[in-house]
Design a protein around this motif. Sequence first.
Motif, PDB file in Angstrom:
ATOM      1  N   SER A   1      -4.720   2.242  -6.714  1.00 22.96           N
ATOM      2  CA  SER A   1      -4.824   0.880  -6.182  1.00 22.96           C
ATOM      3  C   SER A   1      -5.625  -0.030  -7.116  1.00 22.96           C
ATOM      4  O   SER A   1      -5.475  -1.237  -7.072  1.00 22.96           O
ATOM      5  CB  SER A   1      -5.473   0.890  -4.791  1.00 22.96           C
TER       6      SER A   1
ATOM      7  N   LEU B   1       0.842  -1.193   0.000  1.00 19.22           N
ATOM      8  CA  LEU B   1       0.000   0.000   0.000  1.00 19.22           C
ATOM      9  C   LEU B   1       0.878   1.245   0.000  1.00 19.22           C
ATOM     10  O   LEU B   1       1.829   1.350   0.758  1.00 19.22           O
ATOM     11  CB  LEU B   1      -0.910  -0.009   1.222  1.00 19.22           C
ATOM     12  N   ASP B   2       0.578   2.165  -0.885  1.00 22.76           N
ATOM     13  CA  ASP B   2       1.310   3.424  -0.966  1.00 22.76           C
ATOM     14  C   ASP B   2       0.352   4.556  -0.597  1.00 22.76           C
ATOM     15  O   ASP B   2      -0.402   5.026  -1.441  1.00 22.76           O
ATOM     16  CB  ASP B   2       1.849   3.637  -2.388  1.00 22.76           C
ATOM     17  N   PRO B   3       0.370   4.989   0.669  1.00 23.29           N
ATOM     18  CA  PRO B   3      -0.542   6.059   1.052  1.00 23.29           C
ATOM     19  C   PRO B   3      -0.144   7.378   0.389  1.00 23.29           C
ATOM     20  O   PRO B   3       1.015   7.599   0.042  1.00 23.29           O
ATOM     21  CB  PRO B   3      -0.389   6.129   2.565  1.00 23.29           C
ATOM     22  N   GLY B   4      -1.124   8.231   0.161  1.00 21.14           N
ATOM     23  CA  GLY B   4      -0.855   9.536  -0.413  1.00 21.14           C
ATOM     24  C   GLY B   4      -1.976   9.954  -1.340  1.00 21.14           C
ATOM     25  O   GLY B   4      -2.945   9.222  -1.556  1.00 21.14           O
TER      26      GLY B   4
ATOM     27  N   ALA C   1      -3.878   7.656  -4.086  1.00 19.74           N
ATOM     28  CA  ALA C   1      -3.535   6.255  -3.835  1.00 19.74           C
ATOM     29  C   ALA C   1      -4.734   5.354  -4.048  1.00 19.74           C
ATOM     30  O   ALA C   1      -4.607   4.250  -4.559  1.00 19.74           O
ATOM     31  CB  ALA C   1      -3.006   6.091  -2.419  1.00 19.74           C
ATOM     32  N   TRP C   2      -5.908   5.816  -3.678  1.00 21.95           N
ATOM     33  CA  TRP C   2      -7.099   4.975  -3.854  1.00 21.95           C
ATOM     34  C   TRP C   2      -7.362   4.727  -5.337  1.00 21.95           C
ATOM     35  O   TRP C   2      -7.803   3.662  -5.727  1.00 21.95           O
ATOM     36  CB  TRP C   2      -8.316   5.615  -3.188  1.00 21.95           C
TER      37      TRP C   2
END
Length: 68
Positions: free
Chosen positions: A64, A54-57, A60-61
Amino acid sequence: MTEPLFRVVRGTPSPEELAALTAVILAAASGDGDSAPTPASPWSARVTQTRRPLDPGPGAWRASGLPH
């Protein structure tokens, strides 16, 4: 006179065992060696069964759901 397909060298197999052995030998001999193997489905690929980290920021959603 035809030659036997195989001969029993040791032991005394039952008629059922000889029939099973004959079926296996004939099935192996009748296989078409020229045919190419069926390609594996992308659904069975190992990379599709593992999760990406998972790459938050921002955004990102949205990212994904994109393919690798």
